[in-house]
Scaffold this motif. Structure first.
Motif, PDB file in Angstrom:
ATOM      1  N   ARG A  22      -9.370  23.435   2.556  1.00 35.47           N
ATOM      2  CA  ARG A  22      -9.376  22.048   3.022  1.00 35.47           C
ATOM      3  C   ARG A  22     -10.773  21.437   2.879  1.00 35.47           C
ATOM      4  O   ARG A  22     -10.928  20.290   2.471  1.00 35.47           O
ATOM      5  N   ALA A  23     -11.794  22.197   3.210  1.00 42.96           N
ATOM      6  CA  ALA A  23     -13.160  21.689   3.087  1.00 42.96           C
ATOM      7  C   ALA A  23     -13.490  21.397   1.625  1.00 42.96           C
ATOM      8  O   ALA A  23     -14.097  20.367   1.302  1.00 42.96           O
ATOM      9  N   ALA A  24     -13.069  22.309   0.744  1.00 42.74           N
ATOM     10  CA  ALA A  24     -13.322  22.105  -0.688  1.00 42.74           C
ATOM     11  C   ALA A  24     -12.564  20.882  -1.206  1.00 42.74           C
ATOM     12  O   ALA A  24     -13.087  20.086  -1.990  1.00 42.74           O
ATOM     13  N   ARG A  25     -11.312  20.724  -0.748  1.00 46.81           N
ATOM     14  CA  ARG A  25     -10.516  19.572  -1.172  1.00 46.81           C
ATOM     15  C   ARG A  25     -11.163  18.278  -0.707  1.00 46.81           C
ATOM     16  O   ARG A  25     -11.260  17.299  -1.456  1.00 46.81           O
ATOM     17  N   ARG A  73       0.828  -1.205   0.000  1.00 43.76           N
ATOM     18  CA  ARG A  73       0.000   0.000   0.000  1.00 43.76           C
ATOM     19  C   ARG A  73       0.867   1.262   0.000  1.00 43.76           C
ATOM     20  O   ARG A  73       1.772   1.408   0.819  1.00 43.76           O
ATOM     21  N   ALA A  74       0.580   2.163  -0.910  1.00 40.34           N
ATOM     22  CA  ALA A  74       1.216   3.481  -0.937  1.00 40.34           C
ATOM     23  C   ALA A  74       0.276   4.477  -0.269  1.00 40.34           C
ATOM     24  O   ALA A  74      -0.953   4.348  -0.369  1.00 40.34           O
ATOM     25  N   GLU A  75       0.852   5.461   0.399  1.00 37.86           N
ATOM     26  CA  GLU A  75       0.046   6.470   1.083  1.00 37.86           C
ATOM     27  C   GLU A  75       0.536   7.857   0.702  1.00 37.86           C
ATOM     28  O   GLU A  75       1.739   8.101   0.624  1.00 37.86           O
ATOM     29  N   GLU A  76      -0.396   8.761   0.471  1.00 45.24           N
ATOM     30  CA  GLU A  76      -0.059  10.168   0.230  1.00 45.24           C
ATOM     31  C   GLU A  76      -0.856  10.994   1.221  1.00 45.24           C
ATOM     32  O   GLU A  76      -2.090  11.051   1.156  1.00 45.24           O
ATOM     33  N   HIS A  77      -0.131  11.580   2.166  1.00 43.05           N
ATOM     34  CA  HIS A  77      -0.768  12.418   3.178  1.00 43.05           C
ATOM     35  C   HIS A  77      -0.515  13.874   2.813  1.00 43.05           C
ATOM     36  O   HIS A  77       0.637  14.324   2.769  1.00 43.05           O
ATOM     37  N   PHE A  78      -1.582  14.608   2.543  1.00 41.71           N
ATOM     38  CA  PHE A  78      -1.443  16.030   2.244  1.00 41.71           C
ATOM     39  C   PHE A  78      -1.445  16.800   3.552  1.00 41.71           C
ATOM     40  O   PHE A  78      -2.463  16.868   4.255  1.00 41.71           O
ATOM     41  N   LEU A  79      -0.290  17.362   3.876  1.00 42.75           N
ATOM     42  CA  LEU A  79      -0.103  18.145   5.093  1.00 42.75           C
ATOM     43  C   LEU A  79       0.139  19.606   4.698  1.00 42.75           C
ATOM     44  O   LEU A  79       0.489  19.891   3.545  1.00 42.75           O
ATOM     45  N   PRO A  80      -0.010  20.552   5.624  1.00 40.35           N
ATOM     46  CA  PRO A  80       0.110  21.965   5.263  1.00 40.35           C
ATOM     47  C   PRO A  80       1.434  22.343   4.594  1.00 40.35           C
ATOM     48  O   PRO A  80       1.458  23.218   3.731  1.00 40.35           O
ATOM     49  N   ALA A  81       2.532  21.700   4.969  1.00 40.98           N
ATOM     50  CA  ALA A  81       3.831  22.042   4.369  1.00 40.98           C
ATOM     51  C   ALA A  81       4.031  21.401   3.008  1.00 40.98           C
ATOM     52  O   ALA A  81       4.913  21.800   2.251  1.00 40.98           O
ATOM     53  N   GLY A  82       3.204  20.393   2.687  1.00 34.90           N
ATOM     54  CA  GLY A  82       3.349  19.687   1.424  1.00 34.90           C
ATOM     55  C   GLY A  82       3.062  18.205   1.594  1.00 34.90           C
ATOM     56  O   GLY A  82       2.868  17.723   2.706  1.00 34.90           O
ATOM     57  N   ARG A 123      -0.114  23.807  -5.081  1.00 34.84           N
ATOM     58  CA  ARG A 123      -0.618  25.053  -4.497  1.00 34.84           C
ATOM     59  C   ARG A 123      -1.952  24.837  -3.775  1.00 34.84           C
ATOM     60  O   ARG A 123      -2.237  25.479  -2.756  1.00 34.84           O
ATOM     61  N   LEU A 124      -2.755  23.928  -4.283  1.00 37.83           N
ATOM     62  CA  LEU A 124      -4.058  23.667  -3.678  1.00 37.83           C
ATOM     63  C   LEU A 124      -3.944  22.945  -2.347  1.00 37.83           C
ATOM     64  O   LEU A 124      -4.679  23.228  -1.402  1.00 37.83           O
ATOM     65  N   PHE A 125      -2.978  22.000  -2.260  1.00 38.08           N
ATOM     66  CA  PHE A 125      -2.903  21.148  -1.075  1.00 38.08           C
ATOM     67  C   PHE A 125      -1.849  21.581  -0.068  1.00 38.08           C
ATOM     68  O   PHE A 125      -1.927  21.181   1.095  1.00 38.08           O
ATOM     69  N   SER A 126      -0.835  22.345  -0.467  1.00 41.35           N
ATOM     70  CA  SER A 126       0.228  22.717   0.467  1.00 41.35           C
ATOM     71  C   SER A 126      -0.107  24.023   1.173  1.00 41.35           C
ATOM     72  O   SER A 126       0.551  25.048   0.980  1.00 41.35           O
ATOM     73  N   ASN A 127      -1.135  23.988   2.006  1.00 37.34           N
ATOM     74  CA  ASN A 127      -1.521  25.177   2.759  1.00 37.34           C
ATOM     75  C   ASN A 127      -2.388  24.756   3.937  1.00 37.34           C
ATOM     76  O   ASN A 127      -2.786  23.594   4.050  1.00 37.34           O
ATOM     77  N   ASP A 128      -2.657  25.709   4.825  1.00 34.79           N
ATOM     78  CA  ASP A 128      -3.417  25.413   6.038  1.00 34.79           C
ATOM     79  C   ASP A 128      -4.737  26.180   6.058  1.00 34.79           C
ATOM     80  O   ASP A 128      -5.239  26.545   7.112  1.00 34.79           O
ATOM     81  N   ASN A 129      -5.314  26.399   4.883  1.00 34.66           N
ATOM     82  CA  ASN A 129      -6.545  27.174   4.762  1.00 34.66           C
ATOM     83  C   ASN A 129      -7.756  26.251   4.960  1.00 34.66           C
ATOM     84  O   ASN A 129      -7.952  25.301   4.211  1.00 34.66           O
TER      85      ASN A 129
END
Length: 412
Positions: free
Chosen positions: A372-375, A209-218, A362-368
Protein backbone atom coordinates in the motif's frame (compact mmCIF):
# COMPACT_ATOMS: atom_id res chain seq x y z
CA UNK A 1 -36.25 -17.36 -38.02
CA UNK A 2 -34.95 -14.77 -40.48
CA UNK A 3 -34.54 -15.63 -44.16
CA UNK A 4 -30.83 -16.09 -43.39
CA UNK A 5 -31.25 -19.85 -43.24
CA UNK A 6 -33.07 -20.35 -46.52
CA UNK A 7 -31.71 -23.24 -48.56
CA UNK A 8 -28.91 -22.33 -50.95
CA UNK A 9 -28.00 -19.07 -49.25
CA UNK A 10 -24.22 -18.56 -48.95
CA UNK A 11 -22.83 -15.73 -46.82
CA UNK A 12 -19.51 -13.96 -46.88
CA UNK A 13 -19.42 -13.64 -43.07
CA UNK A 14 -21.48 -15.35 -40.36
CA UNK A 15 -21.14 -13.88 -36.87
CA UNK A 16 -22.09 -15.96 -33.83
CA UNK A 17 -23.04 -13.47 -31.13
CA UNK A 18 -25.42 -10.52 -31.26
CA UNK A 19 -23.84 -8.39 -28.54
CA UNK A 20 -21.99 -5.12 -29.07
CA UNK A 21 -19.03 -6.83 -30.80
CA UNK A 22 -21.08 -8.94 -33.19
CA UNK A 23 -23.49 -6.13 -34.05
CA UNK A 24 -20.80 -3.48 -34.54
CA UNK A 25 -18.78 -5.88 -36.72
CA UNK A 26 -21.82 -6.68 -38.87
CA UNK A 27 -22.68 -3.00 -39.23
CA UNK A 28 -19.08 -2.02 -40.03
CA UNK A 29 -18.86 -4.70 -42.74
CA UNK A 30 -22.04 -3.48 -44.45
CA UNK A 31 -20.98 0.16 -44.11
CA UNK A 32 -17.68 -0.69 -45.79
CA UNK A 33 -19.13 -2.96 -48.48
CA UNK A 34 -22.88 -2.83 -49.10
CA UNK A 35 -22.71 -5.98 -51.25
CA UNK A 36 -21.17 -8.15 -48.55
CA UNK A 37 -23.59 -10.81 -47.31
CA UNK A 38 -23.56 -10.87 -43.50
CA UNK A 39 -25.63 -12.85 -40.99
CA UNK A 40 -25.71 -12.63 -37.19
CA UNK A 41 -26.66 -15.70 -35.14
CA UNK A 42 -27.80 -15.25 -31.54
CA UNK A 43 -29.77 -17.40 -29.07
CA UNK A 44 -31.89 -14.48 -27.84
CA UNK A 45 -34.49 -12.51 -29.81
CA UNK A 46 -32.97 -9.22 -30.95
CA UNK A 47 -36.09 -7.39 -29.77
CA UNK A 48 -35.11 -7.83 -26.09
CA UNK A 49 -31.81 -5.93 -26.43
CA UNK A 50 -33.44 -2.78 -25.07
CA UNK A 51 -34.06 -4.52 -21.74
CA UNK A 52 -30.37 -4.87 -20.85
CA UNK A 53 -30.10 -2.91 -17.53
CA UNK A 54 -26.31 -2.55 -17.55
CA UNK A 55 -24.20 0.42 -18.63
CA UNK A 56 -20.83 0.55 -20.34
CA UNK A 57 -17.92 2.98 -20.51
CA UNK A 58 -17.52 4.09 -24.13
CA UNK A 59 -14.02 5.45 -24.80
CA UNK A 60 -13.67 8.50 -27.03
CA UNK A 61 -12.27 6.40 -29.89
CA UNK A 62 -15.23 4.00 -29.64
CA UNK A 63 -17.51 7.03 -29.79
CA UNK A 64 -15.86 8.03 -33.09
CA UNK A 65 -16.50 4.50 -34.36
CA UNK A 66 -20.17 4.64 -33.36
CA UNK A 67 -20.42 8.00 -35.11
CA UNK A 68 -18.99 6.50 -38.32
CA UNK A 69 -21.48 3.65 -38.00
CA UNK A 70 -24.33 6.16 -37.85
CA UNK A 71 -25.63 5.42 -34.34
CA UNK A 72 -23.84 7.87 -32.01
CA UNK A 73 -26.11 10.82 -32.84
CA UNK A 74 -29.15 8.70 -31.93
CA UNK A 75 -27.92 7.71 -28.49
CA UNK A 76 -25.54 10.47 -27.39
CA UNK A 77 -28.25 12.31 -25.44
CA UNK A 78 -28.52 9.23 -23.18
CA UNK A 79 -24.77 9.19 -22.49
CA UNK A 80 -23.11 10.80 -19.49
CA UNK A 81 -19.68 12.38 -20.17
CA UNK A 82 -16.98 11.50 -17.65
CA UNK A 83 -15.56 14.92 -16.75
CA UNK A 84 -13.13 13.83 -14.04
CA UNK A 85 -11.75 10.69 -12.45
CA UNK A 86 -10.25 10.20 -9.01
CA UNK A 87 -8.36 7.20 -7.59
CA UNK A 88 -8.07 6.33 -3.89
CA UNK A 89 -6.33 3.46 -2.06
CA UNK A 90 -7.44 2.61 1.45
CA UNK A 91 -8.67 -0.02 3.86
CA UNK A 92 -12.41 -0.54 4.18
CA UNK A 93 -12.43 0.66 7.80
CA UNK A 94 -10.60 3.91 6.98
CA UNK A 95 -12.76 6.95 7.70
CA UNK A 96 -10.84 9.17 5.27
CA UNK A 97 -9.81 8.03 1.79
CA UNK A 98 -7.00 10.23 0.50
CA UNK A 99 -7.15 10.98 -3.23
CA UNK A 100 -3.80 9.95 -4.72
CA UNK A 101 -4.55 10.45 -8.39
CA UNK A 102 -6.88 12.72 -10.37
CA UNK A 103 -7.54 12.87 -14.10
CA UNK A 104 -9.23 15.61 -16.04
CA UNK A 105 -11.85 14.12 -18.32
CA UNK A 106 -10.81 15.71 -21.62
CA UNK A 107 -8.65 14.55 -24.51
CA UNK A 108 -6.40 17.09 -26.28
CA UNK A 109 -9.23 18.02 -28.68
CA UNK A 110 -11.47 18.98 -25.77
CA UNK A 111 -13.76 15.94 -25.94
CA UNK A 112 -14.45 13.74 -22.86
CA UNK A 113 -12.17 10.70 -22.77
CA UNK A 114 -15.22 8.49 -22.15
CA UNK A 115 -18.99 8.43 -21.77
CA UNK A 116 -21.17 6.11 -19.72
CA UNK A 117 -23.80 4.61 -22.01
CA UNK A 118 -26.82 2.44 -21.09
CA UNK A 119 -26.63 -0.88 -22.94
CA UNK A 120 -30.39 -0.64 -23.38
CA UNK A 121 -29.82 2.33 -25.71
CA UNK A 122 -26.64 1.24 -27.51
CA UNK A 123 -27.52 -2.36 -28.41
CA UNK A 124 -30.92 -1.67 -30.06
CA UNK A 125 -29.38 1.22 -32.04
CA UNK A 126 -26.65 -1.09 -33.40
CA UNK A 127 -29.20 -3.78 -34.23
CA UNK A 128 -31.61 -1.44 -36.02
CA UNK A 129 -28.82 0.18 -38.06
CA UNK A 130 -27.42 -3.24 -39.06
CA UNK A 131 -30.87 -4.54 -40.00
CA UNK A 132 -31.62 -1.42 -42.05
CA UNK A 133 -28.41 -1.93 -44.06
CA UNK A 134 -29.36 -5.50 -44.92
CA UNK A 135 -27.62 -7.59 -42.27
CA UNK A 136 -29.64 -10.77 -41.82
CA UNK A 137 -30.41 -12.40 -38.49
CA UNK A 138 -30.83 -15.99 -37.38
CA UNK A 139 -32.34 -15.34 -33.97
CA UNK A 140 -33.33 -16.82 -31.67
CA UNK A 141 -31.00 -19.63 -32.67
CA UNK A 142 -27.44 -20.69 -31.98
CA UNK A 143 -24.52 -22.32 -33.74
CA UNK A 144 -24.25 -25.84 -32.38
CA UNK A 145 -21.35 -27.06 -34.53
CA UNK A 146 -19.51 -26.28 -37.74
CA UNK A 147 -17.35 -27.97 -40.35
CA UNK A 148 -14.76 -26.20 -42.49
CA UNK A 149 -13.70 -27.14 -46.01
CA UNK A 150 -11.03 -25.41 -48.11
CA UNK A 151 -13.68 -23.12 -49.61
CA UNK A 152 -16.38 -22.54 -46.99
CA UNK A 153 -17.85 -23.34 -43.56
CA UNK A 154 -21.11 -25.16 -42.92
CA UNK A 155 -22.65 -24.03 -39.63
CA UNK A 156 -25.28 -26.30 -38.07
CA UNK A 157 -27.84 -24.43 -35.99
CA UNK A 158 -29.68 -25.61 -32.88
CA UNK A 159 -32.95 -25.27 -34.81
CA UNK A 160 -31.80 -27.97 -37.25
CA UNK A 161 -31.18 -25.50 -40.06
CA UNK A 162 -27.77 -24.71 -41.51
CA UNK A 163 -25.82 -21.76 -42.86
CA UNK A 164 -22.98 -21.82 -45.38
CA UNK A 165 -20.41 -19.04 -45.16
CA UNK A 166 -16.90 -18.14 -46.27
CA UNK A 167 -15.95 -17.04 -42.75
CA UNK A 168 -17.33 -17.79 -39.28
CA UNK A 169 -16.61 -15.25 -36.53
CA UNK A 170 -17.11 -16.30 -32.91
CA UNK A 171 -18.19 -13.33 -30.81
CA UNK A 172 -20.03 -15.54 -28.34
CA UNK A 173 -18.41 -14.48 -25.09
CA UNK A 174 -15.64 -15.53 -22.74
CA UNK A 175 -16.97 -19.11 -22.46
CA UNK A 176 -17.11 -19.43 -26.24
CA UNK A 177 -18.39 -22.84 -27.33
CA UNK A 178 -17.22 -22.23 -30.90
CA UNK A 179 -13.68 -21.42 -29.73
CA UNK A 180 -13.55 -24.84 -28.08
CA UNK A 181 -14.98 -26.55 -31.17
CA UNK A 182 -12.29 -24.87 -33.27
CA UNK A 183 -9.62 -26.40 -31.03
CA UNK A 184 -8.25 -23.04 -29.87
CA UNK A 185 -6.65 -23.33 -26.46
CA UNK A 186 -6.63 -20.56 -23.86
CA UNK A 187 -4.52 -19.39 -20.96
CA UNK A 188 -6.96 -18.92 -18.08
CA UNK A 189 -6.94 -18.35 -14.36
CA UNK A 190 -9.67 -17.48 -11.92
CA UNK A 191 -9.13 -14.52 -9.59
CA UNK A 192 -11.46 -15.86 -6.92
CA UNK A 193 -13.34 -12.57 -7.30
CA UNK A 194 -16.73 -11.59 -8.67
CA UNK A 195 -17.88 -8.23 -9.94
CA UNK A 196 -21.19 -7.02 -8.50
CA UNK A 197 -22.95 -4.77 -11.01
CA UNK A 198 -25.88 -2.54 -10.10
CA UNK A 199 -27.20 1.03 -10.38
CA UNK A 200 -27.90 3.46 -7.54
CA UNK A 201 -29.67 6.78 -7.13
CA UNK A 202 -28.15 9.43 -4.87
CA UNK A 203 -29.28 12.76 -3.46
CA UNK A 204 -26.50 14.97 -4.80
CA UNK A 205 -25.19 15.37 -8.36
CA UNK A 206 -21.99 13.56 -9.33
CA UNK A 207 -20.98 16.32 -11.80
CA UNK A 208 -19.67 13.70 -14.19
CA UNK A 209 -17.01 12.42 -11.81
CA UNK A 210 -15.97 8.77 -11.87
CA UNK A 211 -14.32 7.25 -8.81
CA UNK A 212 -12.15 4.16 -8.42
CA UNK A 213 -11.57 3.11 -4.84
CA UNK A 214 -8.95 0.40 -4.42
CA UNK A 215 -10.03 -1.69 -1.45
CA UNK A 216 -8.42 -4.91 -0.15
CA UNK A 217 -11.03 -7.17 -1.81
CA UNK A 218 -10.71 -5.37 -5.15
CA UNK A 219 -11.64 -2.13 -6.89
CA UNK A 220 -14.94 -0.39 -6.21
CA UNK A 221 -15.85 1.81 -9.19
CA UNK A 222 -18.54 4.52 -9.17
CA UNK A 223 -19.37 5.52 -12.75
CA UNK A 224 -21.69 8.47 -13.47
CA UNK A 225 -24.96 8.07 -15.36
CA UNK A 226 -27.43 10.73 -16.47
CA UNK A 227 -29.31 12.32 -13.60
CA UNK A 228 -28.39 11.64 -9.99
CA UNK A 229 -27.51 8.03 -10.75
CA UNK A 230 -24.34 5.98 -10.89
CA UNK A 231 -23.38 2.54 -12.18
CA UNK A 232 -21.33 0.42 -9.79
CA UNK A 233 -18.73 -2.23 -10.54
CA UNK A 234 -17.98 -3.65 -7.10
CA UNK A 235 -15.30 -6.34 -6.82
CA UNK A 236 -15.46 -8.78 -3.93
CA UNK A 237 -14.16 -12.24 -3.18
CA UNK A 238 -16.53 -14.68 -4.84
CA UNK A 239 -18.10 -16.07 -1.64
CA UNK A 240 -18.68 -12.58 -0.27
CA UNK A 241 -20.15 -11.39 -3.57
CA UNK A 242 -22.59 -14.30 -3.61
CA UNK A 243 -23.60 -13.54 -0.03
CA UNK A 244 -24.13 -9.85 -0.78
CA UNK A 245 -26.20 -10.44 -3.92
CA UNK A 246 -28.40 -12.94 -2.10
CA UNK A 247 -28.80 -10.77 1.03
CA UNK A 248 -31.85 -8.66 1.80
CA UNK A 249 -31.96 -5.09 0.50
CA UNK A 250 -31.20 -3.52 3.91
CA UNK A 251 -28.01 -5.58 4.39
CA UNK A 252 -26.88 -4.93 0.83
CA UNK A 253 -27.42 -1.16 1.09
CA UNK A 254 -25.60 -1.08 4.46
CA UNK A 255 -22.54 -2.78 2.96
CA UNK A 256 -22.81 -0.58 -0.13
CA UNK A 257 -22.82 2.60 1.98
CA UNK A 258 -19.63 1.49 3.79
CA UNK A 259 -17.84 1.44 0.44
CA UNK A 260 -19.62 4.25 -1.38
CA UNK A 261 -19.43 6.82 1.41
CA UNK A 262 -21.75 9.74 2.10
CA UNK A 263 -20.43 12.42 -0.26
CA UNK A 264 -23.40 12.06 -2.64
CA UNK A 265 -26.01 11.88 0.11
CA UNK A 266 -28.61 9.17 0.63
CA UNK A 267 -28.33 6.10 -1.59
CA UNK A 268 -31.10 4.01 -3.11
CA UNK A 269 -30.85 0.92 -5.33
CA UNK A 270 -32.14 1.58 -8.85
CA UNK A 271 -32.00 -1.85 -10.46
CA UNK A 272 -31.15 -5.48 -10.07
CA UNK A 273 -27.86 -6.64 -8.57
CA UNK A 274 -25.89 -9.33 -10.31
CA UNK A 275 -22.47 -10.88 -9.75
CA UNK A 276 -20.14 -12.09 -12.50
CA UNK A 277 -17.04 -14.26 -11.88
CA UNK A 278 -13.78 -12.54 -12.77
CA UNK A 279 -10.75 -14.10 -14.36
CA UNK A 280 -8.25 -13.70 -17.18
CA UNK A 281 -8.80 -15.65 -20.40
CA UNK A 282 -6.49 -15.16 -23.38
CA UNK A 283 -6.88 -17.24 -26.54
CA UNK A 284 -3.56 -18.57 -27.81
CA UNK A 285 -4.73 -18.06 -31.38
CA UNK A 286 -7.32 -15.62 -32.73
CA UNK A 287 -7.83 -17.50 -36.00
CA UNK A 288 -8.13 -20.91 -37.61
CA UNK A 289 -8.88 -21.63 -41.28
CA UNK A 290 -12.12 -19.77 -42.10
CA UNK A 291 -12.63 -18.96 -38.43
CA UNK A 292 -11.86 -15.92 -36.24
CA UNK A 293 -12.41 -14.85 -32.62
CA UNK A 294 -13.52 -11.38 -31.54
CA UNK A 295 -14.35 -9.70 -28.24
CA UNK A 296 -14.47 -11.69 -25.02
CA UNK A 297 -14.18 -14.95 -26.96
CA UNK A 298 -10.59 -13.85 -27.72
CA UNK A 299 -9.77 -12.04 -24.47
CA UNK A 300 -11.63 -11.82 -21.18
CA UNK A 301 -9.92 -9.39 -18.80
CA UNK A 302 -10.49 -7.89 -15.36
CA UNK A 303 -12.71 -4.74 -15.39
CA UNK A 304 -10.17 -2.82 -13.27
CA UNK A 305 -9.21 -0.57 -16.22
CA UNK A 306 -12.66 -0.50 -17.85
CA UNK A 307 -11.25 -1.57 -21.22
CA UNK A 308 -13.07 -4.84 -21.98
CA UNK A 309 -15.81 -3.34 -24.15
CA UNK A 310 -13.43 -0.98 -25.92
CA UNK A 311 -11.07 -3.84 -26.77
CA UNK A 312 -14.07 -5.60 -28.31
CA UNK A 313 -14.86 -2.54 -30.41
CA UNK A 314 -11.23 -2.46 -31.52
CA UNK A 315 -11.47 -6.11 -32.60
CA UNK A 316 -14.61 -5.36 -34.61
CA UNK A 317 -13.06 -2.28 -36.25
CA UNK A 318 -9.81 -4.09 -37.13
CA UNK A 319 -11.49 -7.23 -38.47
CA UNK A 320 -13.99 -5.20 -40.53
CA UNK A 321 -11.15 -3.15 -42.04
CA UNK A 322 -9.13 -6.24 -42.94
CA UNK A 323 -12.12 -8.01 -44.53
CA UNK A 324 -13.45 -5.02 -46.46
CA UNK A 325 -10.03 -4.19 -47.87
CA UNK A 326 -9.51 -7.86 -48.81
CA UNK A 327 -12.77 -7.82 -50.77
CA UNK A 328 -11.69 -4.68 -52.61
CA UNK A 329 -8.55 -6.51 -53.69
CA UNK A 330 -10.57 -9.50 -54.85
CA UNK A 331 -9.34 -11.75 -52.05
CA UNK A 332 -11.25 -14.47 -50.21
CA UNK A 333 -12.32 -13.06 -46.82
CA UNK A 334 -11.98 -16.49 -45.23
CA UNK A 335 -8.46 -17.22 -46.44
CA UNK A 336 -5.80 -17.74 -43.80
CA UNK A 337 -3.54 -15.03 -45.24
CA UNK A 338 -6.32 -12.43 -44.86
CA UNK A 339 -7.16 -13.55 -41.31
CA UNK A 340 -3.49 -13.52 -40.30
CA UNK A 341 -3.46 -9.73 -40.81
CA UNK A 342 -6.19 -9.43 -38.20
CA UNK A 343 -4.37 -11.71 -35.77
CA UNK A 344 -1.09 -9.77 -36.10
CA UNK A 345 -2.97 -6.55 -35.47
CA UNK A 346 -4.93 -7.59 -32.39
CA UNK A 347 -3.32 -10.49 -30.55
CA UNK A 348 -0.33 -8.68 -29.00
CA UNK A 349 -2.46 -5.69 -27.95
CA UNK A 350 -4.94 -8.02 -26.23
CA UNK A 351 -2.13 -9.92 -24.49
CA UNK A 352 -0.55 -6.67 -23.33
CA UNK A 353 -3.82 -5.33 -21.87
CA UNK A 354 -4.47 -8.69 -20.21
CA UNK A 355 -1.08 -8.55 -18.47
CA UNK A 356 -1.59 -4.92 -17.39
CA UNK A 357 -5.00 -5.59 -15.83
CA UNK A 358 -3.71 -8.76 -14.17
CA UNK A 359 -0.76 -6.94 -12.58
CA UNK A 360 -2.96 -4.04 -11.44
CA UNK A 361 -5.48 -6.39 -9.86
CA UNK A 362 -2.81 -8.37 -8.02
CA UNK A 363 -1.03 -5.20 -6.90
CA UNK A 364 -4.11 -3.43 -5.55
CA UNK A 365 -6.41 -6.25 -4.37
CA UNK A 366 -4.66 -6.97 -1.08
CA UNK A 367 -4.22 -5.66 2.45
CA UNK A 368 -0.42 -5.54 2.54
CA UNK A 369 0.81 -2.33 4.22
CA UNK A 370 4.16 -2.39 2.41
CA UNK A 371 2.49 -2.69 -0.98
CA UNK A 372 0.00 0.00 0.00
CA UNK A 373 2.82 2.41 0.82
CA UNK A 374 4.52 1.64 -2.49
CA UNK A 375 1.23 2.09 -4.37
CA UNK A 376 0.50 5.39 -2.67
CA UNK A 377 3.97 6.68 -3.52
CA UNK A 378 3.64 5.56 -7.13
CA UNK A 379 0.20 7.11 -7.57
CA UNK A 380 1.44 10.34 -6.04
CA UNK A 381 4.38 10.46 -8.48
CA UNK A 382 2.06 9.89 -11.45
CA UNK A 383 -0.27 12.63 -10.19
CA UNK A 384 2.63 15.11 -10.34
CA UNK A 385 3.69 14.20 -13.90
CA UNK A 386 1.36 15.81 -16.48
CA UNK A 387 3.03 14.04 -19.40
CA UNK A 388 2.50 10.60 -17.88
CA UNK A 389 -1.09 11.45 -16.95
CA UNK A 390 -1.73 12.57 -20.53
CA UNK A 391 -0.43 9.21 -21.73
CA UNK A 392 -2.86 7.40 -19.42
CA UNK A 393 -5.73 9.58 -20.67
CA UNK A 394 -4.79 8.75 -24.26
CA UNK A 395 -4.81 5.04 -23.41
CA UNK A 396 -8.15 5.28 -21.63
CA UNK A 397 -9.61 7.22 -24.56
CA UNK A 398 -8.58 4.42 -26.94
CA UNK A 399 -6.09 6.45 -28.98
CA UNK A 400 -2.92 4.54 -28.06
CA UNK A 401 -1.25 2.30 -30.62
CA UNK A 402 -2.08 1.80 -34.30
CA UNK A 403 -5.84 2.37 -34.42
CA UNK A 404 -8.24 1.01 -37.04
CA UNK A 405 -9.77 3.68 -39.29
CA UNK A 406 -13.16 3.58 -37.58
CA UNK A 407 -11.60 4.30 -34.19
CA UNK A 408 -9.87 7.33 -35.72
CA UNK A 409 -13.16 8.65 -37.03
CA UNK A 410 -12.49 7.61 -40.64
CA UNK A 411 -14.63 5.36 -42.87
CA UNK A 412 -13.17 2.06 -44.04
Amino acid sequence: MAKATEAGSVFDVAIAGGGYVGLSLALALKKGDALMKVVVIDPKPMEILGKDPRASAIAAAAGLMLEQLGVWSQIKDQAQPINEMIVTDSKLRDVVRPVFLTFGGETPDGEPFAHMMPNGAMLPALYEAARDLGVEFAAPDSASTFRSTPDQVRVELASGKAITTKLLVAADGVRSKLRDLAGIRTNHWDYGQSGIVTTVKHERPHNGRAEEHFLPAGPFAILPLTGNRSSLVWTERTDDAKRLVESDEFTFELELERRFGHHLGKLELDGARNAYPLGLTLARDFIKPRFALAGDAAHGIHPIAGQGLNMGFKDAAALAEVLVEARRLGQDVGSFDVLERYQRWRRFDAFQMGVVTDVLNRLFSNDNDILRAARSFGLGVVDRMPGLKSKFIKEAAGFAGPAPKLLSGEPI
